[in-house]
Design an enzyme around this catalytic site. Structure first.
Site, short mmCIF file in Angstrom:
data_model
loop_
_atom_site.label_atom_id
_atom_site.label_comp_id
_atom_site.label_asym_id
_atom_site.label_seq_id
_atom_site.Cartn_x
_atom_site.Cartn_y
_atom_site.Cartn_z
N CYS A 1 77.77 79.46 28.68
CA CYS A 1 77.20 80.53 29.49
C CYS A 1 78.08 81.77 29.41
O CYS A 1 79.27 81.71 29.72
CB CYS A 1 77.06 80.11 30.94
SG CYS A 1 76.36 81.43 31.93
N ASN B 1 72.13 78.78 23.67
CA ASN B 1 72.20 79.49 24.94
C ASN B 1 71.93 80.97 24.65
O ASN B 1 71.70 81.37 23.51
CB ASN B 1 73.57 79.29 25.60
CG ASN B 1 73.45 79.34 27.12
OD1 ASN B 1 72.73 80.17 27.67
ND2 ASN B 1 74.17 78.48 27.81
N THR B 2 71.98 81.78 25.68
CA THR B 2 71.69 83.21 25.52
C THR B 2 72.75 83.89 24.63
O THR B 2 73.84 83.38 24.43
CB THR B 2 71.68 83.90 26.88
OG1 THR B 2 72.90 83.60 27.55
CG2 THR B 2 70.51 83.42 27.73
C1 LIG Z 1 67.45 83.38 34.21
C2 LIG Z 1 68.09 82.40 33.27
C3 LIG Z 1 68.93 81.41 33.78
C4 LIG Z 1 69.55 80.50 32.92
N1 LIG Z 1 70.34 79.50 33.44
C5 LIG Z 1 70.90 78.58 32.61
C6 LIG Z 1 71.67 77.50 33.14
O1 LIG Z 1 71.80 77.32 34.34
N2 LIG Z 1 72.27 76.65 32.24
C7 LIG Z 1 72.11 76.79 30.88
O2 LIG Z 1 72.66 76.00 30.11
N3 LIG Z 1 71.33 77.77 30.37
C8 LIG Z 1 70.73 78.66 31.19
N4 LIG Z 1 69.94 79.66 30.67
C9 LIG Z 1 69.71 79.71 29.20
C10 LIG Z 1 68.38 79.05 28.82
O3 LIG Z 1 68.35 77.68 29.18
C11 LIG Z 1 68.10 79.18 27.30
O4 LIG Z 1 69.12 78.51 26.58
C12 LIG Z 1 68.06 80.62 26.81
O5 LIG Z 1 67.51 81.48 27.80
C13 LIG Z 1 67.25 80.76 25.53
O6 LIG Z 1 65.91 80.31 25.69
P1 LIG Z 1 64.69 81.28 26.12
O7 LIG Z 1 64.74 82.47 25.20
O8 LIG Z 1 63.45 80.44 25.95
O9 LIG Z 1 64.92 81.68 27.54
C14 LIG Z 1 69.31 80.58 31.51
C15 LIG Z 1 68.46 81.58 31.02
C16 LIG Z 1 67.84 82.47 31.87
C17 LIG Z 1 66.92 83.52 31.29
#
Ligand SMILES: Cc1cc2nc3c(=O)[nH]c(=O)nc-3n(C[C@H](O)[C@H](O)[C@H](O)COP(=O)(O)O)c2cc1C
Length: 329
Positions: free
Chosen positions: A132, A194-195
């Site tokens: 994260c 992850n992001t």
């Molecule tokens: C608002 C938000 C909260 C997130 N919280 C977590 C989290 O608590 N733990 C985690 O491992 N990833 C977290 N992520 C990452 C997502 O699980 C994912 O890996 C990432 O957003 C890429 O996928 P997506 O483009 O479909 O959102 C979060 C993402 C967003 C947008």
């Protein structure tokens, strides 16, 4: 007639009735989503990151829309593992769906204790978030150095025999090397990605749009990054991968699976369309039916067509084959 068995996939030791899962975060602990669809329709649900004590998260503003995505700096706000075990897990158990609990911590001891409590509570799998970008201490610090990440995985492995996924960041020098280290240390599967670290600035106000300045980019904008990461890791390791990053349609899910994912998680898309995970599943089913193959057969299929990574148009193929450092010319 469709055969539901043809949707079944394996993610390491986990057997999922279909390959579509919620991503940790946007799904929270499932109560909002459950008012839109039966959670039992999905392959699994992943709940938001859980720490030992409740975390308040970062100060606002902590989310901003960007072209084809969003930046968030929520900072892993959560009510703490004990609250989840007492209130949310029993509620989630009314649905016929495996629960994957996302684990965060600031120290090794904290990760281990959260994992121990979740193991005792009977979650179906653990996903260690070592990636994260939005918390000052911990998390990404554990997920940048292969030796540090491996030591954390070994410590957690000692307290749980449950399926263990490790969620990695695309913002590392050599992702396949990091992935190999955590698998060697006892992880069963990888969650990718992850992001992506990003920032945005208000041109009129001449100041950053997030209180923390940087945040995590998600949504369709990062899908090519996810495809590249999954491709590189699958090509090097053929490991079980839960793919995520910008999936908002069945075609997107198929793309990640063709790159090497065994299952796919939907995150940001649910903030636009709360039913996105079940819609993605329906669309993916249609793609599989048109191809006449089972879900598991889609995994890594593009690698065969790519002819050992030559002429793929994916720079990661040649980069990882050369043991590259992820940098691009
Ligand atoms: C608002 C938000 C909260 C997130 N919280 C977590 C989290 O608590 N733990 C985690 O491992 N990833 C977290 N992520 C990452 C997502 O699980 C994912 O890996 C990432 O957003 C890429 O996928 P997506 O483009 O479909 O959102 C979060 C993402 C967003 C947008």
């Amino acid at each position: 007639m469709r055969d539901p068995g043809r949707l079944e996939v394996r993610l390491g030791p986990l057997r999922l009735k279909n390959p579509v899962v919620t991503a940790a975060g946007p799904f929270a602990y499932g109560r909002e989503a459950a008012s839109f669809y039966d959670l039992g329709a999905l392959g699994a649900v992943t709940v938001k990151g859980l720490s030992l004590e409740p975390w308040p998260g970062n100060p606002p503003p902590r989310a901003v829309e960007t072209p084809a995505g969003m930046l968030n700096a929520i900072g892993l706000q959560n009510p703490g593992v004990d609250h989840f075990v007492q209130h949310d897990l029993p509620w989630l158990r009314r649905f016929d769906v495996p629960v994957i609990a996302n684990v965060v911590g600031k120290t090794t001891e904290e990760y281990v204790e959260v994992a121990r409590r979740l193991d005792a509570a009977g979650v179906d799998a653990l996903e260690l978030n070592v990636s994260c970008p939005n918390v000052k201490a911990g998390c990404l610090e554990f997920g940048s150095d292969p030796a540090v990440a491996a030591a954390l995985v070994r410590a957690v492995r000692r307290v749980t025999g449950r399926p263990l996924l490790v969620k990695l960041s695309p913002d590392v020098a050599d992702l396949p090397r990091l992935a190999a280290a955590v698998l060697e240390a006892g992880a069963d599967a990888l969650s990718l990605i992850n992001t992506v670290r990003g920032a945005a600035i208000d041109v009129d106000g001449e100041r950053p749009l997030l209180a923390t300045i940087t945040g995590g980019l998600s949504g369709p904008a990062i899908r090519p990054v996810a495809v590249r990461c999954i491709w590189e890791v699958y090509e090097r390791l053929q490991a079980p991968i839960l793919g995520m990053g910008g999936v908002s349609s069945g075609r997107d899910a198929a793309e990640l699976m063709l790159a090497g994912a065994s299952a796919v998680a939907v995150g940001t898309a649910t903030l636009v369309d709360p039913r996105a995970p079940v819609r993605v599943l329906g669309e993916l089913e249609e793609i599989l039916a048109a191809k006449g193959i089972a879900a598991a057969e889609l995994t890594g299929r593009a690698h065969r067509q790519a002819g050992a990574g030559v002429g793929t148009g994916l720079p990661g193929a040649t980069c990882s084959a050369a043991g590259g450092d992820g940098s691009r010319a």
